[in-house]
Design a protein around this motif. Sequence first.
Motif, short mmCIF file in Angstrom:
data_model
loop_
_atom_site.label_atom_id
_atom_site.label_comp_id
_atom_site.label_asym_id
_atom_site.label_seq_id
_atom_site.Cartn_x
_atom_site.Cartn_y
_atom_site.Cartn_z
N LEU A 128 0.83 -1.21 0.00
CA LEU A 128 0.00 0.00 0.00
C LEU A 128 0.86 1.26 0.00
CD1 LEU A 128 -2.74 -1.08 2.57
CD2 LEU A 128 -3.04 -0.77 0.10
N TRP A 129 1.95 1.24 0.75
CA TRP A 129 2.83 2.40 0.79
C TRP A 129 3.43 2.67 -0.60
CZ3 TRP A 129 8.49 2.91 1.13
CH2 TRP A 129 8.89 4.21 1.48
N GLY A 130 3.72 1.62 -1.33
CA GLY A 130 4.27 1.80 -2.67
C GLY A 130 3.25 2.16 -3.72
N LEU A 131 1.95 2.12 -3.36
CA LEU A 131 0.89 2.39 -4.33
C LEU A 131 0.05 3.60 -3.97
CD1 LEU A 131 -0.42 -1.23 -5.09
CD2 LEU A 131 1.09 0.20 -6.50
N MET A 132 0.55 4.46 -3.09
CA MET A 132 -0.18 5.68 -2.79
C MET A 132 -0.18 6.60 -4.02
SD MET A 132 -1.49 5.67 0.25
CE MET A 132 -2.03 4.05 -0.36
N PRO A 133 -1.18 7.48 -4.14
CA PRO A 133 -1.24 8.34 -5.33
C PRO A 133 0.03 9.15 -5.57
CG PRO A 133 -3.32 8.44 -4.13
CD PRO A 133 -2.38 7.64 -3.29
N SER A 154 -2.23 5.22 -8.76
CA SER A 154 -0.86 5.60 -8.48
C SER A 154 -0.05 5.79 -9.75
CB SER A 154 -0.20 4.55 -7.58
OG SER A 154 1.16 4.86 -7.33
N PHE A 155 -0.15 4.83 -10.67
CA PHE A 155 0.65 4.90 -11.89
C PHE A 155 0.17 6.04 -12.80
CE2 PHE A 155 1.02 0.03 -11.34
CZ PHE A 155 1.92 0.22 -10.31
N GLY A 156 -1.14 6.17 -12.94
CA GLY A 156 -1.67 7.21 -13.82
C GLY A 156 -1.44 8.60 -13.25
N TYR A 157 -1.76 8.78 -11.98
CA TYR A 157 -1.62 10.11 -11.38
C TYR A 157 -0.15 10.48 -11.23
CZ TYR A 157 -2.47 14.07 -8.31
OH TYR A 157 -2.50 15.33 -7.76
N GLY A 158 0.69 9.51 -10.92
CA GLY A 158 2.12 9.78 -10.83
C GLY A 158 2.69 10.26 -12.16
N PRO A 187 -4.29 18.86 -9.34
CA PRO A 187 -3.41 18.62 -8.18
C PRO A 187 -3.95 19.16 -6.87
CG PRO A 187 -2.14 19.36 -10.07
CD PRO A 187 -3.58 19.53 -10.43
N LEU A 188 -4.61 20.31 -6.89
CA LEU A 188 -5.17 20.84 -5.65
C LEU A 188 -6.34 20.02 -5.17
CD1 LEU A 188 -5.05 24.70 -6.28
CD2 LEU A 188 -3.61 23.36 -4.75
N THR A 189 -7.20 19.61 -6.10
CA THR A 189 -8.35 18.78 -5.71
C THR A 189 -7.88 17.44 -5.15
OG1 THR A 189 -9.68 19.82 -7.46
CG2 THR A 189 -10.49 17.75 -6.53
N MET A 190 -6.92 16.82 -5.82
CA MET A 190 -6.39 15.54 -5.33
C MET A 190 -5.71 15.71 -3.97
SD MET A 190 -7.00 12.80 -7.05
CE MET A 190 -5.67 11.76 -6.44
N ALA A 191 -4.99 16.82 -3.81
CA ALA A 191 -4.34 17.06 -2.52
C ALA A 191 -5.36 17.14 -1.40
CB ALA A 191 -3.51 18.35 -2.58
N ILE A 225 -6.56 -3.22 -4.51
CA ILE A 225 -5.14 -3.03 -4.81
C ILE A 225 -4.94 -2.65 -6.28
CG2 ILE A 225 -2.92 -4.22 -4.99
CD1 ILE A 225 -3.76 -5.81 -2.48
N ALA A 226 -5.70 -3.28 -7.17
CA ALA A 226 -5.59 -2.94 -8.59
C ALA A 226 -6.03 -1.51 -8.83
CB ALA A 226 -6.43 -3.91 -9.42
N GLY A 227 -7.09 -1.07 -8.15
CA GLY A 227 -7.55 0.30 -8.29
C GLY A 227 -6.51 1.30 -7.80
N LEU A 228 -5.89 1.00 -6.65
CA LEU A 228 -4.85 1.87 -6.13
C LEU A 228 -3.65 1.92 -7.07
CD1 LEU A 228 -4.81 1.01 -2.32
CD2 LEU A 228 -5.42 3.20 -3.36
N ALA A 229 -3.32 0.76 -7.66
CA ALA A 229 -2.19 0.73 -8.59
C ALA A 229 -2.46 1.59 -9.81
CB ALA A 229 -1.90 -0.72 -9.00
N GLY A 230 -3.66 1.47 -10.35
CA GLY A 230 -4.01 2.28 -11.52
C GLY A 230 -3.96 3.76 -11.21
#
Length: 395
Positions: A121-126, A380-384, A295-299, A373-378
């Motif tokens: 989870l730590w590796g998949l945060m937004p 994280s990767f997309g938003y990153g 970025p502000l909304t996500m923050a 987990i798949a949702g978080l991965a998507g």
Amino acid sequence: MGLFAAARLTGLLLMSGWAWHIGRPPRAILGRAWDADWYMLIAEHGYGRVLTWPGAVQSDLAFFPLYPALVRGLSSLVPGGTSGSLGLLVSWSAGLVAAVGIYAVGERLHGRRVATLLVLLWGLMPHSVVLTMAYTEPLLTAFAAWALYALLTRRWLWAGALAVLAGLSRPNGIAVAAAVLCVVAYEIARGGRNRTAPGTGGRNRTSPGTGGRNRTSPGTGGRPVTNPRRDPRLWAAAALAPAGWCGYVLWVGFRTGDPLGGYFAVQRGWTSTFDFGAGSARVVRDIVLRPAVLPLTMALLIVLAAVLLFVLFVLGRPPAALLVYTAVLVLITVGGSGFFESKPRFLLPAFPLLLPLALALTKARPRAAIVVIAGLAGLSFGYGTYLLTLSPFAL
């Protein structure tokens, strides 16, 4: 370590592919973007850079010294290596060390399954893309995780020494020193009396920083320490813990001619102050009432989620070491003003916030856990990828 590396490597490859597609070199993005460039310039030339903008005076004295010092030291061992590449090497290595430390803390408290999910989870945060940049969050998290583990296992000198390094890494590294001081103060105050520690639900009679696993200190041959007030390791840990953070703050103060206020004046030049959330409330009001950029909304959403997770974390009655550390990080993030879009990054070292989610996933059906987990991965990767290649805001 393998799960964390796989998560971040996947995000790195996706970001790099898109960066190449739009004609931007990924290594330059990762190693010299935003604050990374400030750190690399300190590593190359030392302190002394100041930029003046309308309403702001940005001095590199706002950046703590350990990370650029490591990059500079590594450059003497790797001739020809660019500072950006060496900075990435330091950050990536620290990220792996942090992942193992997070696992060690999670495994001691809740077992291997929870610990494994906690790392993933730590590796998949937004905002986990920051963990693959030349930034200091991986370094702070590495020192913090192992300092907390040292407190849980009553290794007082290790905890104090790691708190020193954490305090030299980032401004919010003071959270590690706060955790050490609170646990040590409790140990000394109880004076060896056999009490039930707060935060353990009355299940054991250990100190609040031990996670309920043992009653003795390492190096005592299994014999309980009957009077912690006479244990020099406790006093040494208390003296060491704030030394790194306080030492740098005082050094900046003397350098600027104001020993006690100089560092905070430097931070005000970056519009960074602690105003108990007044500045953040104004930004939140604007986000709610007016159209806001992503970025502000996500923050805002990430900070709100962190506050909710903190409430759940507290209700789980964690050991005091983790509670104090996490509370200080959340307080600094929510109560500080400045760059609102950077607040999720400030929360990356607060990995204990993910414990309630990790515990919930261990109890969920496998299919539901995989979907989450798949949702978080998507995300994280997309938003990153968006943050590093398209967003106009600093991380």
